[in-house]
Design an enzyme around this catalytic site. Structure first.
Site, PDB file in Angstrom:
ATOM      1  N   GLU A 127       5.066   4.618 -16.844  1.00 29.94           N
ATOM      2  CA  GLU A 127       4.515   5.388 -15.886  1.00 29.94           C
ATOM      3  C   GLU A 127       3.382   5.802 -16.175  1.00 29.94           C
ATOM      4  OE1 GLU A 127       8.785   4.259 -16.511  1.00 29.94           O
ATOM      5  OE2 GLU A 127       7.121   4.887 -18.196  1.00 29.94           O
TER       6      GLU A 127
ATOM      7  N   VAL B 283       4.295  -1.678 -28.248  1.00 27.81           N
ATOM      8  CA  VAL B 283       4.923  -2.625 -29.486  1.00 27.81           C
ATOM      9  C   VAL B 283       4.978  -3.857 -29.330  1.00 27.81           C
ATOM     10  CG1 VAL B 283       5.935  -2.816 -32.086  1.00 27.81           C
ATOM     11  CG2 VAL B 283       5.153  -0.921 -31.167  1.00 27.81           C
TER      12      VAL B 283
ATOM     13  N   THR C  38      10.310 -10.819 -26.566  1.00 27.24           N
ATOM     14  CA  THR C  38       9.838 -11.485 -24.734  1.00 27.24           C
ATOM     15  C   THR C  38       8.577 -11.177 -24.778  1.00 27.24           C
ATOM     16  OG1 THR C  38      10.775  -9.003 -23.970  1.00 27.24           O
ATOM     17  CG2 THR C  38      12.211 -10.666 -24.441  1.00 27.24           C
TER      18      THR C  38
ATOM     19  N   HIS D  39       8.094  -8.834 -22.249  1.00 27.82           N
ATOM     20  CA  HIS D  39       8.104  -7.404 -21.926  1.00 27.82           C
ATOM     21  C   HIS D  39       6.563  -6.973 -22.809  1.00 27.82           C
ATOM     22  CE1 HIS D  39       9.284  -3.939 -19.499  1.00 27.82           C
ATOM     23  NE2 HIS D  39       9.061  -3.136 -21.314  1.00 27.82           N
TER      24      HIS D  39
END
Length: 166
Positions: free
Chosen positions: A59, A81, A85, A87
Site C-alpha cells: 500500500e 521478510v 513462497t 510472495h
C-alpha cells in the site's frame, strides 16, 4: 546489507521543505521506530514532516503518490521478510517499481526505505534501533532531502556542486 559505501547521513539544510513519510504498520515494532527516526531527521534538516500510515508495504506507493503531490519529498518505510513462497519477490518488485514510477512521474525524490530482508534480525540491524548497523529511517530522509536540494540546484541553473559535500 552491504555495510559500506554509504555517502553519509549528516543533516542538510532543507529549511522550509515538507517531507511526506508513509510507513507500513506491518512489523510495527520496527516501522514505528523507523518512522520516529525519519521525523527526527526531517526536523534536524529544518523540514516539516507529514505522516501517513498504511497496512503493509504494497500500500505504500499509492499513498506515496498522494504525498508527492503535496510535499517536496517522500519517504516510504516498511519491512518485507522473505518467506517460503514467491510472495516476497512480488511485493518487493511492486513496491520498488511503484516508488520509482512516482519519483519520475512527479519529479520529486521518493526514498525507498523499505527493508527487504531474509530475517527479522537483518531488519533489526537496519532499523536504527540501539546497536543497529544502519538507520534507514534517518538515512532515507536525509538522502531524499539532499536529492531535492540537488534538483533545486540543477533547476536554478547554478554551476556549483550540489548534494552531499556540495
Amino acid at each position: 546489507m552491504a555495510g559500506f559505501g554509504e555517502p553519509g547521513t549528516t543533516p542538510v539544510d532543507a529549511s522550509g521543505m515538507t517531507v511526506g513519510v508513509v510507513a507500513a504498520r506491518w512489523h510495527g515494532e520496527l516501522t514505528d521506530h523507523m518512522l520516529d527516526r525519519a521525523v527526527a531527521a526531517a526536523q534536524a534538516c529544518g523540514a516539516q514532516a507529514v505522516v501517513a500510515r498504511v497496512a503493509g508495504s504494497v500500500e505504500l506507493p499509492v499513498v506515496a503518490q498522494a504525498l508527492a503531490r503535496r510535499c517536496d519529498v517522500v519517504v516510504a518505510l516498511g519491512v518485507v521478510v522473505r518467506g517460503a513462497t514467491a510472495h516476497f519477490d512480488y511485493v518487493c518488485r511492486s513496491v520498488t517499481d511503484g516508488l520509482t514510477r512516482i519519483a519520475l512521474d512527479e519529479g520529486k525524490p521518493v526514498a525507498h526505505g523499505v527493508l527487504t530482508v531474509d530475517t527479522l534480525d537483518q531488519a533489526r540491524d537496519r532499523a536504527g534501533l540501539p546497536g543497529s548497523a544502519e538507520d534507514k529511517g534517518w538515512s532515507a530522509t536525509v538522502a531524499a532531502l539532499d536529492a531535492a536540494l540537488a534538483i533545486r540546484g540543477v533547476s536554478t541553473g547554478g554551476n556549483k556542486r550540489v548534494g552531499f559535500g556540495g
